[in-house]
Design a protein around this motif. Sequence first.
Motif, short mmCIF file in Angstrom:
data_model
loop_
_atom_site.label_atom_id
_atom_site.label_comp_id
_atom_site.label_asym_id
_atom_site.label_seq_id
_atom_site.Cartn_x
_atom_site.Cartn_y
_atom_site.Cartn_z
N GLN A 119 -3.24 17.96 -2.85
CA GLN A 119 -3.12 19.16 -3.68
C GLN A 119 -4.11 20.24 -3.26
N VAL A 120 -5.33 19.81 -2.94
CA VAL A 120 -6.38 20.78 -2.61
C VAL A 120 -6.26 21.30 -1.18
N TYR A 121 -6.03 20.40 -0.23
CA TYR A 121 -6.09 20.79 1.18
C TYR A 121 -4.74 20.82 1.89
N GLY A 122 -3.70 20.25 1.28
CA GLY A 122 -2.40 20.17 1.94
C GLY A 122 -2.08 18.75 2.36
N ASP A 123 -0.80 18.52 2.66
CA ASP A 123 -0.33 17.17 2.98
C ASP A 123 -1.00 16.56 4.22
N ALA A 124 -1.49 17.41 5.10
CA ALA A 124 -2.12 16.89 6.32
C ALA A 124 -3.44 16.20 6.03
N TYR A 125 -3.96 16.32 4.80
CA TYR A 125 -5.29 15.78 4.47
C TYR A 125 -5.23 14.61 3.50
N GLY A 126 -4.11 13.90 3.46
CA GLY A 126 -4.07 12.69 2.65
C GLY A 126 -4.90 11.58 3.27
N LEU A 127 -5.05 10.48 2.51
CA LEU A 127 -5.81 9.34 3.02
C LEU A 127 -5.12 8.73 4.23
N VAL A 128 -5.91 8.32 5.21
CA VAL A 128 -5.41 7.56 6.36
C VAL A 128 -6.00 6.15 6.23
N ILE A 129 -5.13 5.17 6.00
CA ILE A 129 -5.59 3.81 5.68
C ILE A 129 -5.04 2.82 6.71
N GLU A 130 -5.93 1.99 7.23
CA GLU A 130 -5.56 0.89 8.12
C GLU A 130 -5.90 -0.42 7.41
N THR A 131 -4.89 -1.28 7.25
CA THR A 131 -5.14 -2.53 6.55
C THR A 131 -4.07 -3.55 6.88
N ALA A 132 -4.36 -4.78 6.60
CA ALA A 132 -3.41 -5.89 6.69
C ALA A 132 -3.99 -7.03 5.87
N GLU A 133 -3.16 -7.94 5.46
CA GLU A 133 -3.64 -9.05 4.65
C GLU A 133 -4.65 -9.88 5.44
N GLY A 134 -5.83 -10.04 4.86
CA GLY A 134 -6.90 -10.81 5.51
C GLY A 134 -7.66 -10.05 6.57
N ALA A 135 -7.37 -8.77 6.75
CA ALA A 135 -8.00 -8.00 7.84
C ALA A 135 -8.87 -6.86 7.34
N LEU A 190 -6.70 4.74 -5.45
CA LEU A 190 -6.24 5.17 -4.14
C LEU A 190 -5.19 6.27 -4.25
N SER A 191 -4.17 6.06 -5.08
CA SER A 191 -3.10 7.05 -5.20
C SER A 191 -3.61 8.35 -5.81
N ASN A 192 -4.53 8.24 -6.75
CA ASN A 192 -5.10 9.42 -7.39
C ASN A 192 -5.86 10.27 -6.38
N VAL A 193 -6.73 9.64 -5.60
CA VAL A 193 -7.51 10.36 -4.59
C VAL A 193 -6.59 10.96 -3.55
N ASP A 194 -5.58 10.21 -3.11
CA ASP A 194 -4.65 10.72 -2.11
C ASP A 194 -3.92 11.95 -2.63
N ASP A 195 -3.45 11.90 -3.87
CA ASP A 195 -2.74 13.04 -4.46
C ASP A 195 -3.64 14.27 -4.56
N ARG A 196 -4.89 14.06 -4.99
CA ARG A 196 -5.79 15.20 -5.18
C ARG A 196 -6.16 15.85 -3.85
N LEU A 197 -6.37 15.04 -2.82
CA LEU A 197 -6.67 15.61 -1.50
C LEU A 197 -5.51 16.46 -1.00
N LEU A 249 0.83 -1.20 0.00
CA LEU A 249 0.00 0.00 0.00
C LEU A 249 0.86 1.26 0.00
N ARG A 250 1.93 1.25 0.78
CA ARG A 250 2.83 2.42 0.82
C ARG A 250 3.46 2.66 -0.55
N ARG A 251 3.82 1.60 -1.24
CA ARG A 251 4.41 1.75 -2.58
C ARG A 251 3.39 2.29 -3.57
N ILE A 252 2.13 1.86 -3.42
CA ILE A 252 1.07 2.36 -4.30
C ILE A 252 0.87 3.85 -4.09
N LEU A 253 0.76 4.29 -2.84
CA LEU A 253 0.52 5.70 -2.55
C LEU A 253 1.72 6.56 -2.92
#
Length: 401
Positions: free
Chosen positions: A361-377, A352-359, A336-340
């Motif tokens: 650009q519009v609001y600043g780096d503090a407003y990127g996606l916050v994602i919690e994940t793990a394989e099978g979770a 995911l990367s597109n939405v993260d980049d656009r957020l 996921l980190r490599r994708i973003l």
Amino acid sequence: MSVFLAGLLVGALPLLAAGFWLGRRTTRPESLGGLGTPVEHATFRTLHTASLAAPPLRAGLTEETARRSARRLRTLLGTDALCLTDRERVLEWDGAGDHHRDEIMERLSGPLDTGRGEAFRLKCDEPDCPLHWAVVAPLTVDDRVHGALVACAPRESAVLVRATGEVARWVSVQLELADLDRSRTRLIEAEIKALRAQISPHFIFNSLAVIASFVRTDPELARELLLEFADFTRYSFRSHGEFTTLADELHAIDHYLALVRARFGDRLAVTLQIAPEVLPVTLPFLCLQPLVENAVKHGLEGTTDKRRISITAQDTGAEALVVIEDDGTGMDPALLRRILAGETSPSGGIGLSNVDDRLRQVYGDAYGLVIETAEGAGMKIAVRLPKYQPGVHSAARLSWE
């Protein structure tokens, strides 16, 4: 504004200290309430005038922007006349002596070709014309000359030569920012096109196949699904607007999920908890739909298990918090980190990367996606949306009247 402060003000402050503002006497301290020194008042007046001239220039160099900014720029220089040109004609003349337009354009060929400023004596047969001298300063963006700022005065002045050059550099910075704004707009449009292209052809094919399957067995349901499909595609492929409201985005997601539920039946359970007060909040167009599509893709495809997707939107004061969560296959956090970071783009990762980049650009780096994940979770994606309109910075802005 840094170029303006470093150039125009640094160059002008010694003159201001002597009680002049580019050739004109400054306002007496008592007329401004007795606060500050004459130099501070002159500096304030210069900044104030520059702040009024800047907004039109941020739209580029056109007849309209020249008309709206020329008078402010002439006030900034304190000269009898000023004109802004492109490479072919005078866009706006402010002040006396506009009969010099043709002469000015004839003398611009050198500065426009070389990018170097020039000063020359004006030729005039009119006895009442106050203009006898002109200073030309090219307006450049990325080393390309787009036009010129020309200041005209009754007599030669080294101060005017220097000030005109500094103001022209400041105007060039505003035009460069306008160029960056246009580039950003083109980038956003390209990103939206990428998102539209990513709307899975398989989803479109499967949706139409599901609709077709109900044509004979349940014509009324087929009709409803066809309307859902039409509304979803109409929203996704609309031709205007970089921004939308949370209400409209959720409405489009509802159309999308109706088609998904028709395909997967009771294998998909969707819960929505939306606070009514956040529905008018503005967000980038096609910002949440790709996240829901990602939840469907990683939750349902490739398995026969039942899956759950929840979408919540709540008011957190100055922001709206939107959370999209699924109990699907999840993802390796390192992947996921490599994708973003844009290092890899597996199927489904562009959204995911597109939405993260656009957020960001519009609001600043503090407003990127916050994602919690793990394989099978499963995966949980949180999006914070400031409650101000697009284009209005969160920092307080001074209002000059």
